[in-house]
Design an enzyme around this catalytic site. Structure first.
Site, mmCIF file in Angstrom:
data_model
loop_
_atom_site.group_PDB
_atom_site.id
_atom_site.type_symbol
_atom_site.label_atom_id
_atom_site.label_comp_id
_atom_site.label_asym_id
_atom_site.label_seq_id
_atom_site.Cartn_x
_atom_site.Cartn_y
_atom_site.Cartn_z
ATOM 1 N N THR A 170 0.842 -0.898 -0.067
ATOM 2 C CA THR A 170 -0.135 -0.043 -0.098
ATOM 3 C C THR A 170 0.908 1.227 -0.052
ATOM 4 O OG1 THR A 170 -1.766 -1.123 1.251
ATOM 5 C CG2 THR A 170 -1.889 1.362 1.346
ATOM 6 N N LYS A 189 -7.711 1.602 -3.013
ATOM 7 C CA LYS A 189 -7.113 1.444 -1.483
ATOM 8 C C LYS A 189 -7.534 2.637 -0.706
ATOM 9 C CE LYS A 189 -5.209 -0.942 2.139
ATOM 10 N NZ LYS A 189 -5.658 -1.940 2.687
ATOM 11 N N LYS A 233 -1.534 5.354 8.683
ATOM 12 C CA LYS A 233 -0.645 5.219 7.329
ATOM 13 C C LYS A 233 -1.592 5.446 6.286
ATOM 14 C CE LYS A 233 1.500 2.338 4.195
ATOM 15 N NZ LYS A 233 1.869 0.925 3.425
HETATM 16 P P1 NAD Z 1 5.461 -5.962 7.469
HETATM 17 O O1 NAD Z 1 6.400 -4.905 8.093
HETATM 18 O O2 NAD Z 1 4.979 -7.210 8.377
HETATM 19 O O3 NAD Z 1 6.309 -6.500 6.256
HETATM 20 C C1 NAD Z 1 7.136 -5.782 5.107
HETATM 21 C C2 NAD Z 1 8.170 -6.572 4.916
HETATM 22 O O4 NAD Z 1 9.197 -6.042 4.242
HETATM 23 C C3 NAD Z 1 9.113 -6.606 6.348
HETATM 24 O O5 NAD Z 1 9.384 -8.260 6.908
HETATM 25 C C4 NAD Z 1 10.599 -6.060 6.099
HETATM 26 O O6 NAD Z 1 11.744 -6.636 6.451
HETATM 27 C C5 NAD Z 1 10.430 -6.273 4.433
HETATM 28 N N1 NAD Z 1 11.529 -5.246 3.861
HETATM 29 C C6 NAD Z 1 11.234 -3.850 4.167
HETATM 30 N N2 NAD Z 1 12.287 -3.279 3.310
HETATM 31 C C7 NAD Z 1 12.645 -4.152 2.483
HETATM 32 C C8 NAD Z 1 13.557 -4.169 1.629
HETATM 33 N N3 NAD Z 1 14.252 -3.053 1.214
HETATM 34 N N4 NAD Z 1 13.769 -5.309 0.727
HETATM 35 C C9 NAD Z 1 13.319 -6.577 1.113
HETATM 36 N N5 NAD Z 1 12.444 -6.598 2.372
HETATM 37 C C10 NAD Z 1 12.117 -5.267 2.853
HETATM 38 O O7 NAD Z 1 4.298 -5.586 6.894
HETATM 39 P P2 NAD Z 1 2.679 -5.933 6.338
HETATM 40 O O8 NAD Z 1 1.653 -6.058 7.444
HETATM 41 O O9 NAD Z 1 3.181 -7.300 5.636
HETATM 42 O O10 NAD Z 1 2.392 -4.943 5.364
HETATM 43 C C11 NAD Z 1 3.126 -4.868 3.864
HETATM 44 C C12 NAD Z 1 2.158 -4.018 3.200
HETATM 45 O O11 NAD Z 1 0.912 -4.301 3.315
HETATM 46 C C13 NAD Z 1 2.016 -2.334 3.750
HETATM 47 O O12 NAD Z 1 2.190 -1.850 2.472
HETATM 48 C C14 NAD Z 1 0.514 -2.548 4.370
HETATM 49 O O13 NAD Z 1 0.305 -1.006 4.535
HETATM 50 C C15 NAD Z 1 -0.169 -3.154 3.607
HETATM 51 N N6 NAD Z 1 -1.278 -4.017 4.276
HETATM 52 C C16 NAD Z 1 -1.172 -4.551 5.499
HETATM 53 C C17 NAD Z 1 -2.245 -5.110 6.106
HETATM 54 C C18 NAD Z 1 -2.258 -5.770 7.519
HETATM 55 O O14 NAD Z 1 -3.217 -5.785 7.877
HETATM 56 N N7 NAD Z 1 -1.036 -5.802 7.820
HETATM 57 C C19 NAD Z 1 -3.534 -4.967 5.463
HETATM 58 C C20 NAD Z 1 -3.531 -4.600 4.065
HETATM 59 C C21 NAD Z 1 -2.479 -4.064 3.475
#
Ligand code: NAD
Length: 302
Positions: free
Chosen positions: A101, A176, A251
């Site tokens: 997102t 979104k 966010k």
């Molecule tokens: P998260 O922090 O658990 O996962 C993100 C991952 O990306 C982490 O494991 C981190 O180590 C990795 N990362 C960061 N920078 C990196 C890089 N340069 N190279 C490789 N890996 C890297 O977050 P999440 O909850 O999985 O969310 C991910 C996305 O999904 C976000 O944009 C969030 O807004 C969106 N989202 C989350 C939810 C939710 O309920 N958690 C729901 C809908 C959308």
């Protein structure tokens, strides 16, 4: 050129956190060969246990695959990973699918940079949370050219249930942020109504019985009710453990307000919702479910 379409594909997956991890596991379960990269060694360990090959860098994850999926925290990481590594390393014809997102402008800029190099790309953010990612029932909002959408659809169907093509590049992100702005505003409206009901001596369940069948109904009331009782599965029944955290809601509201400012839309309630979530976040509630904002609303009326 055929883009990325195979029954059993080679898939690169960058960002295997709370959402990306279960999404990647669903692609493995569907029979694809998956190569994962994340900054977290621990998460890569769990992906290896699930049967994935582990890449040593984003560039390595992007090399020699049919499809590359990214699920990263926010716009800066997406820009860095694509412009720094993916676009120079992926083979011609690799289909690029960003499920993070992020802001519309970054999504469009990265898609344009990908297009300049001949790649088909979609932005495909999701709704449905970690539960939806695990169950493979996510909703995908997909922006990009028709051909890229059709190429991505079979893979998205293996991670989700509802797949909607919302228009050109960036329009997945647009859908979104509009949806989550509605959600943020509606949660506050439901919370305020329950707090007013408490003052008026109106029982929570009675208000629910009326409004869930009347014109006040919305998802924040009927699926995610912010008081314990009426909807047993809502986070209110487990002391507001997430679910969907306040940090995530804030966010998304910031993304919608940055967009409203940049594209000159008047979103008075969206701005106010962002300010209220900002205050709730500053009170140490980032990890609390976003429906927990009812506690702050209740306290501020006492
Ligand atoms: P998260 O922090 O658990 O996962 C993100 C991952 O990306 C982490 O494991 C981190 O180590 C990795 N990362 C960061 N920078 C990196 C890089 N340069 N190279 C490789 N890996 C890297 O977050 P999440 O909850 O999985 O969310 C991910 C996305 O999904 C976000 O944009 C969030 O807004 C969106 N989202 C989350 C939810 C939710 O309920 N958690 C729901 C809908 C959308």
């Amino acid at each position: 050129m055929e883009i990325g379409r195979r029954t059993m594909a080679r898939i690169g997956f960058i960002g295997v956190g709370n959402m990306g991890g279960p999404m990647a596991r669903n692609l493995l379960k569907a029979g694809h060969a998956l190569k994962a990269f994340d900054l977290s060694e621990k998460l890569l360990g769990t992906m290896k246990d699930a049967g994935a090959e582990i890449a040593g860098s984003a560039a390595e994850a992007a090399r020699d695959v049919d499809v590359l999926v990214t699920m990263l925290p926010a716009g800066p990481q997406v820009r860095k990973v694509y412009e720094g590594e993916v676009l120079s390393q992926a083979a011609p014809g690799t289909l690029l699918v960003d499920c993070s997102t992020i802001d519309v402008e970054t999504a469009r800029a990265v898609a344009a940079a990908a297009g300049d190099k001949g790649f088909a790309m979609v932005d495909a953010p999701v709704s449905g949370g970690v539960g939806g990612a695990e169950a493979g029932t996510l909703t995908f909002m997909v922006g990009g050219p028709e051909e890229a959408f059709e190429a991505a659809r079979p893979y998205l169907e293996q991670m989700g249930k509802t797949i909607v093509h919302t228009g050109g590049a960036g329009n997945g992100q647009a859908a979104k942020m509009c949806n989550n702005m509605m959600l943020g505003i509606q949660m506050i409206s439901v919370a305020e109504a329950f707090v007013l009901a408490e003052k008026l001596g109106l029982d929570h369940q009675k208000l629910f019985d009326v409004s869930s069948k009347a014109s006040g109904q919305c998802w924040s009331l009927t699926t995610y009710c912010p008081v314990p009782g009426p909807v047993p599965t809502s986070p209110a029944n487990r002391d507001y453990q997430p679910g969907f955290t306040t940090a995530m809601m804030l966010k998304d509201l910031k993304l919608s307000q940055d967009a409203a400012e940049g594209f000159e839309a008047e979103t008075v309630l969206g701005r106010e919702a962002m300010a209220l979530y900002q205050r709730f976040s500053e009170g140490g509630n980032d990890a609390v479910d976003f429906s927990g904002i009812i506690k702050m609303i209740r306290e501020s009326t006492e």
